[in-house]
Write a protein that holds these residues in place. Structure first.
Motif, PDB file in Angstrom:
ATOM      1  N   GLY A 157       0.799  -1.214   0.000  1.00  0.00           N
ATOM      2  CA  GLY A 157       0.000   0.000   0.000  1.00  0.00           C
ATOM      3  C   GLY A 157       0.836   1.270   0.000  1.00  0.00           C
ATOM      4  N   GLY A 158       0.520   2.184  -0.914  1.00  0.00           N
ATOM      5  CA  GLY A 158       1.186   3.483  -0.982  1.00  0.00           C
ATOM      6  C   GLY A 158       2.536   3.502  -1.657  1.00  0.00           C
ATOM      7  N   THR A 159       3.024   2.359  -2.118  1.00  0.00           N
ATOM      8  CA  THR A 159       4.314   2.317  -2.802  1.00  0.00           C
ATOM      9  C   THR A 159       4.167   2.808  -4.245  1.00  0.00           C
ATOM     10  OG1 THR A 159       3.972   0.038  -3.570  1.00  0.00           O
ATOM     11  CG2 THR A 159       5.029   0.336  -1.407  1.00  0.00           C
ATOM     12  N   GLN A 160       5.291   3.075  -4.887  1.00  0.00           N
ATOM     13  CA  GLN A 160       5.252   3.426  -6.305  1.00  0.00           C
ATOM     14  C   GLN A 160       4.658   2.288  -7.130  1.00  0.00           C
ATOM     15  OE1 GLN A 160       8.958   5.128  -7.943  1.00  0.00           O
ATOM     16  NE2 GLN A 160       9.668   5.372  -5.828  1.00  0.00           N
ATOM     17  N   LEU A 161       4.955   1.056  -6.728  1.00  0.00           N
ATOM     18  CA  LEU A 161       4.434  -0.107  -7.441  1.00  0.00           C
ATOM     19  C   LEU A 161       2.914  -0.147  -7.362  1.00  0.00           C
ATOM     20  CD1 LEU A 161       5.738  -2.600  -8.917  1.00  0.00           C
ATOM     21  CD2 LEU A 161       5.145  -3.899  -6.864  1.00  0.00           C
ATOM     22  N   HIS A 162       2.392   0.103  -6.183  1.00  0.00           N
ATOM     23  CA  HIS A 162       0.944   0.145  -5.988  1.00  0.00           C
ATOM     24  C   HIS A 162       0.327   1.261  -6.832  1.00  0.00           C
ATOM     25  CE1 HIS A 162      -2.550   1.182  -3.034  1.00  0.00           C
ATOM     26  NE2 HIS A 162      -2.994   0.416  -4.007  1.00  0.00           N
ATOM     27  N   GLN A 163       0.923   2.422  -6.821  1.00  0.00           N
ATOM     28  CA  GLN A 163       0.404   3.539  -7.601  1.00  0.00           C
ATOM     29  C   GLN A 163       0.446   3.246  -9.100  1.00  0.00           C
ATOM     30  OE1 GLN A 163       2.876   6.715  -6.147  1.00  0.00           O
ATOM     31  NE2 GLN A 163       1.899   6.729  -4.127  1.00  0.00           N
ATOM     32  N   LEU A 164       1.461   2.531  -9.537  1.00  0.00           N
ATOM     33  CA  LEU A 164       1.548   2.131 -10.941  1.00  0.00           C
ATOM     34  C   LEU A 164       0.409   1.178 -11.294  1.00  0.00           C
ATOM     35  CD1 LEU A 164       3.015   1.984 -13.667  1.00  0.00           C
ATOM     36  CD2 LEU A 164       4.490   0.205 -12.678  1.00  0.00           C
ATOM     37  N   MET A 165       0.123   0.231 -10.421  1.00  0.00           N
ATOM     38  CA  MET A 165      -1.003  -0.683 -10.650  1.00  0.00           C
ATOM     39  C   MET A 165      -2.312   0.081 -10.745  1.00  0.00           C
ATOM     40  SD  MET A 165      -0.199  -3.759  -7.968  1.00  0.00           S
ATOM     41  CE  MET A 165       1.311  -4.744  -8.034  1.00  0.00           C
TER      42      MET A 165
END
Length: 276
Positions: A105-113
């Protein structure tokens, strides 16, 4: 006005997920599609990831990988970001949904998804914990009859692919009616979706919820609740609710979130629905 997502969500209530894998392969991706399995929720990531990789490969998929994100494997590694940037299917395994919140949650990876789900025609799928974490709020605690006592049901932030929905899994098998009713009564703007095992939903456009599988999907709508005692009683006291609306859906039916409407699919549409 909220943006209508171009992606598709698929949530399974747990249990045997061969049908879910077959659905993804037959309806939503080709043998060449890039599939990423996220094993963060499970405590056995290698075993789980390898099992899903082999299951997809048995159906002819040639580009299946899995990644584990936890306290020892950070989400925002360049390789992870590059892989998710080209994934056409992202699949979340079962386990503990709190691990998804904690490590993703809240990571760049999550935001990319999230960005890709809104802007591109990708598929995000999950079973059990991976399904429960899809919304902006998720239920993580509340057991049996205790869930009808004030304060016994706990919710927290989810992965926010969809808003104002609670998705609960293993719903009929683990007696989770009470906790979904409690959660929806506390937040009447939310719609509760209870998924039985080997049963799931396909959500298109962030709105149309179609059922697949062998069991029942329970919809709870608190918009017309006339009275509840949640604001009156103490922690640990039983709750009262008047006029909570419930629907039971099986394959061949859908629910529209925006107008809170139950619909039976036409015979023509049913004939093209995936059989799992």
């Amino acid at each position: 006005m909220m943006q209508t997502p171009k992606g598709t969500l698929i949530a399974l209530g747990g249990g045997d997920d061969d049908g879910l894998i077959s659905l993804i392969r037959s309806e939503l991706c080709s043998v060449d599609s890039h599939i990423e399995v996220i094993t963060t929720a499970t405590l056995e990531p290698m075993e789980s990831g390898q099992a899903y990789k082999e299951a997809f490969e048995e159906l002819g998929c040639s580009s299946v990988r899995f990644m584990h994100i936890d306290e020892d494997n950070e989400a925002d590694k360049p390789d992870n970001l590059a892989r998710i940037a080209k994934a056409e299917v992202i699949f979340f395994t079962g386990g503990n949904q709190l691990r998804l919140k904690e490590f993703l949650g809240g990571t760049q990876l999550h935001q990319l998804m999230q960005r890709r789900y809104l802007e591109e025609e990708i598929t995000i799928a999950g079973t059990s914990a991976g399904a429960a974490a899809m919304s902006d709020r998720m239920i993580y605690e509340g057991y049996g009859s205790y869930s009808l006592m004030k304060g016994e049901v706990k919710t927290t932030d989810g992965l926010s692919f969809i808003q104002n929905v609670f998705i609960d899994t293993h719903f009929t098998e683990r007696g989770r009616f009470g906790r979904l009713a409690h959660a929806v009564t506390k937040r009447p703007q939310f719609i509760g979706i209870g998924l039985g095992e080997e049963t799931g939903i396909i959500i298109k456009g962030g709105n149309h919820v179609e059922v697949f599988g062998t069991g029942v999907v329970t919809i709870m709508d608190g918009a017309h609740v006339r009275y509840s005692n949640l604001d009156e009683v103490d922690e640990g006291d039983p709750i009262a609710i008047e006029n909570l609306t419930m629907h039971l859906l099986v394959e061949g039916h859908e629910y529209c979130l925006s107008d809170r409407a139950f619909r039976k699919l036409s015979q023509q549409k049913k004939s093209t629905s995936p059989k799992v």
